[in-house]
Design a protein around this motif. Structure first.
Motif, PDB file in Angstrom:
ATOM      1  N   MET A   1     -47.408 -75.526 -74.254  1.00 12.91           N
ATOM      2  CA  MET A   1     -47.376 -76.483 -75.345  1.00 12.91           C
ATOM      3  C   MET A   1     -47.605 -77.893 -74.790  1.00 12.91           C
ATOM      4  O   MET A   1     -46.884 -78.339 -73.899  1.00 12.91           O
ATOM      5  N   THR A   2     -48.610 -78.558 -75.324  1.00  9.76           N
ATOM      6  CA  THR A   2     -48.915 -79.903 -74.861  1.00  9.76           C
ATOM      7  C   THR A   2     -47.957 -80.923 -75.477  1.00  9.76           C
ATOM      8  O   THR A   2     -47.218 -80.629 -76.411  1.00  9.76           O
ATOM      9  N   THR A   3     -48.040 -82.126 -74.913  1.00  8.62           N
ATOM     10  CA  THR A   3     -47.151 -83.192 -75.400  1.00  8.62           C
ATOM     11  C   THR A   3     -47.495 -83.597 -76.830  1.00  8.62           C
ATOM     12  O   THR A   3     -46.610 -83.798 -77.677  1.00  8.62           O
ATOM     13  N   HIS A   4     -48.783 -83.727 -77.126  1.00  9.28           N
ATOM     14  CA  HIS A   4     -49.202 -84.119 -78.467  1.00  9.28           C
ATOM     15  C   HIS A   4     -48.824 -83.061 -79.503  1.00  9.28           C
ATOM     16  O   HIS A   4     -48.414 -83.386 -80.618  1.00  9.28           O
ATOM     17  N   LEU A   5     -48.951 -81.779 -79.122  1.00  9.99           N
ATOM     18  CA  LEU A   5     -48.584 -80.711 -80.044  1.00  9.99           C
ATOM     19  C   LEU A   5     -47.087 -80.725 -80.328  1.00  9.99           C
ATOM     20  O   LEU A   5     -46.648 -80.557 -81.483  1.00  9.99           O
ATOM     21  N   ALA A   6     -46.260 -80.959 -79.290  1.00  8.37           N
ATOM     22  CA  ALA A   6     -44.807 -81.031 -79.495  1.00  8.37           C
ATOM     23  C   ALA A   6     -44.439 -82.213 -80.376  1.00  8.37           C
ATOM     24  O   ALA A   6     -43.556 -82.108 -81.250  1.00  8.37           O
ATOM     25  N   ALA A   7     -45.095 -83.350 -80.174  1.00 12.41           N
ATOM     26  CA  ALA A   7     -44.822 -84.510 -81.012  1.00 12.41           C
ATOM     27  C   ALA A   7     -45.212 -84.246 -82.460  1.00 12.41           C
ATOM     28  O   ALA A   7     -44.488 -84.634 -83.401  1.00 12.41           O
ATOM     29  N   MET A   8     -46.341 -83.593 -82.664  1.00 16.40           N
ATOM     30  CA  MET A   8     -46.769 -83.269 -84.028  1.00 16.40           C
ATOM     31  C   MET A   8     -45.797 -82.300 -84.691  1.00 16.40           C
ATOM     32  O   MET A   8     -45.486 -82.431 -85.885  1.00 16.40           O
ATOM     33  N   ILE A   9     -45.288 -81.332 -83.914  1.00 22.68           N
ATOM     34  CA  ILE A   9     -44.317 -80.386 -84.481  1.00 22.68           C
ATOM     35  C   ILE A   9     -43.038 -81.113 -84.871  1.00 22.68           C
ATOM     36  O   ILE A   9     -42.457 -80.874 -85.939  1.00 22.68           O
ATOM     37  N   ALA A  10     -42.569 -82.022 -84.011  1.00 22.18           N
ATOM     38  CA  ALA A  10     -41.343 -82.774 -84.313  1.00 22.18           C
ATOM     39  C   ALA A  10     -41.509 -83.638 -85.562  1.00 22.18           C
ATOM     40  O   ALA A  10     -40.632 -83.673 -86.432  1.00 22.18           O
TER      41      ALA A  10
ATOM     42  N   LEU B   1     -40.689 -90.446 -75.668  1.00 26.91           N
ATOM     43  CA  LEU B   1     -40.861 -89.900 -74.321  1.00 26.91           C
ATOM     44  C   LEU B   1     -41.837 -88.723 -74.313  1.00 26.91           C
ATOM     45  O   LEU B   1     -42.602 -88.556 -73.352  1.00 26.91           O
ATOM     46  N   LEU B   2     -41.809 -87.919 -75.379  1.00 29.96           N
ATOM     47  CA  LEU B   2     -42.797 -86.841 -75.467  1.00 29.96           C
ATOM     48  C   LEU B   2     -44.203 -87.403 -75.628  1.00 29.96           C
ATOM     49  O   LEU B   2     -45.181 -86.855 -75.075  1.00 29.96           O
ATOM     50  N   TRP B   3     -44.334 -88.475 -76.371  1.00 31.47           N
ATOM     51  CA  TRP B   3     -45.653 -89.087 -76.553  1.00 31.47           C
ATOM     52  C   TRP B   3     -46.190 -89.644 -75.236  1.00 31.47           C
ATOM     53  O   TRP B   3     -47.374 -89.572 -74.957  1.00 31.47           O
TER      54      TRP B   3
ATOM     55  N   PHE C   1     -40.080 -80.276 -73.286  1.00 30.62           N
ATOM     56  CA  PHE C   1     -39.509 -79.958 -74.594  1.00 30.62           C
ATOM     57  C   PHE C   1     -37.995 -79.768 -74.528  1.00 30.62           C
ATOM     58  O   PHE C   1     -37.254 -80.249 -75.400  1.00 30.62           O
ATOM     59  N   MET C   2     -37.495 -79.078 -73.494  1.00 26.85           N
ATOM     60  CA  MET C   2     -36.051 -78.869 -73.375  1.00 26.85           C
ATOM     61  C   MET C   2     -35.325 -80.194 -73.140  1.00 26.85           C
ATOM     62  O   MET C   2     -34.230 -80.413 -73.662  1.00 26.85           O
ATOM     63  N   GLY C   3     -35.932 -81.052 -72.341  1.00 28.93           N
ATOM     64  CA  GLY C   3     -35.334 -82.372 -72.154  1.00 28.93           C
ATOM     65  C   GLY C   3     -35.275 -83.160 -73.450  1.00 28.93           C
ATOM     66  O   GLY C   3     -34.316 -83.897 -73.704  1.00 28.93           O
ATOM     67  N   ALA C   4     -36.308 -83.003 -74.279  1.00 27.41           N
ATOM     68  CA  ALA C   4     -36.303 -83.690 -75.578  1.00 27.41           C
ATOM     69  C   ALA C   4     -35.210 -83.144 -76.487  1.00 27.41           C
ATOM     70  O   ALA C   4     -34.561 -83.899 -77.214  1.00 27.41           O
ATOM     71  N   VAL C   5     -34.971 -81.831 -76.434  1.00 25.71           N
ATOM     72  CA  VAL C   5     -33.896 -81.247 -77.245  1.00 25.71           C
ATOM     73  C   VAL C   5     -32.540 -81.776 -76.801  1.00 25.71           C
ATOM     74  O   VAL C   5     -31.685 -82.146 -77.616  1.00 25.71           O
TER      75      VAL C   5
END
Length: 312
Positions: free
Chosen positions: A1-10, A127-129, A135-139
């Motif tokens: 999972m890329t950073t942009h995809l994780a940001a879009m999901i969030a 930070l994800l951007w 992802f786990m650190g963001a959680v």
């Protein structure tokens, strides 16, 4: 999972949660209560919405503030269904001297948790951007401020309770001496308590005022003092209440009992001060052993090592 995809999901999850909250709070989605169904038959219905009525200079945001108050009140009542420790929390609030209800405290506690969650979400998205966190650190970064805000508000309540109990203990010897003086002058226990509450200021005198207010409504003095003892939960004050109860019921001399209890509290304060000084003295050994002593050894040994290195 890329950073942009994780940001879009969030962002999508946040937007979906917001839309879902807006949908479930629509008037058509609310369950009509019995009072709302019978209200039109009990009084005339005003065609103008009450949300548009002003409340004077105290309303800062107008109708928006009134809508938020309704939502917050509804959330507080719903929160009462899941709160399993309202009674214990009510006792803690009384010990801290706070006038709010347990549900209001829980509501403010959850608001602090929500503020922490919002700050964590914003920081995690940034930070994800930037790609500096996974992802786990963001959680973890999202949940940690929420839990921290919830626990910190509870810690503030406990700290205020301890500070208030310590203040009552510091005020108790002087008030006990005043009560002993009033009793020696011929006052009864309730009269001495009334005189002390009127002539002194502080947390303990306010509690004595509450006890006197209960006695004026018909509650016996001993019962009101027992409720006061259970409310403040201070051992020295519990002994004080027991002494007054024995003196009132059995006619024992109250002045000497009050003076002895005041001296006991002073002795306890001196002992706690000596214990605190001993703990601080032990704590001072840590920087002395690990900070000052190694530097002293280095300054003492270094000249000799330098002389040996130069061969003198």
């Amino acid at each position: 999972m890329t950073t942009h995809l994780a940001a879009m999901i969030a962002v999508g999850l946040l937007m979906g949660a917001g839309l879902w909250l807006c949908f479930v709070r629509l008037p058509v989605m609310r369950k009509t209560s019995f009072a709302q169904r019978v209200e039109p038959q009990l009084r005339s219905v005003d065609s103008r919405s009450r949300l548009l009525e002003g409340e004077g200079p105290g309303t800062l945001f107008g109708p928006l503030e009134r809508i938020f108050r309704l939502v917050l009140s509804d959330a507080v009542h719903r929160l009462g269904r899941f709160n399993v420790s309202v009674r214990g929390l009510g006792v803690r609030l009384e010990q801290a001297g706070r006038s709010e209800t347990p549900l209001e405290f829980r509501a403010m506690q959850f608001l602090c948790a929500a503020a922490g969650l919002l700050a964590g979400v914003v920081g995690a998205i940034l930070l994800l951007w930037q790609g500096t966190i996974n992802f786990m650190g963001a959680v973890v970064l999202t949940l940690a401020p929420m839990v921290g805000g919830y626990l910190f508000y509870d810690y503030l309540l406990g700290a205020r309770t301890k500070r208030r109990q310590a203040q009552m203990l510091s005020e108790f010897p002087a008030l006990a001496e005043l009560m002993a003086l009033a009793v020696s002058a011929g006052e009864s226990a309730s009269g001495a308590l009334d005189r002390v509450a009127r002539t002194s200021n502080g947390v303990l005198s306010q509690e004595f005022g509450k006890v006197l207010a209960q006695t004026r409504t018909g509650v016996p003095l001993v019962e009101a003092l027992n409720q006061f003892s259970a409310r403040v939960n201070v051992p020295a004050l519990s002994r004080f209440v027991d002494g007054i109860g024995v003196a009132v019921n059995r006619g024992t001399p109250l002045a000497e009992v009050l003076r002895a209890q005041a001296q006991d509290v002073r002795d306890v304060a001196k002992r706690e001060l000596m214990e605190s000084a001993g703990r601080k003295e032990i704590g001072m050994m840590v920087p002395l052993i690990f900070g000052v002593l190694p530097l002293t050894v280095v300054f003492a040994v270094f000249p000799g090592l330098a002389l040996l290195q130069f061969g003198f």
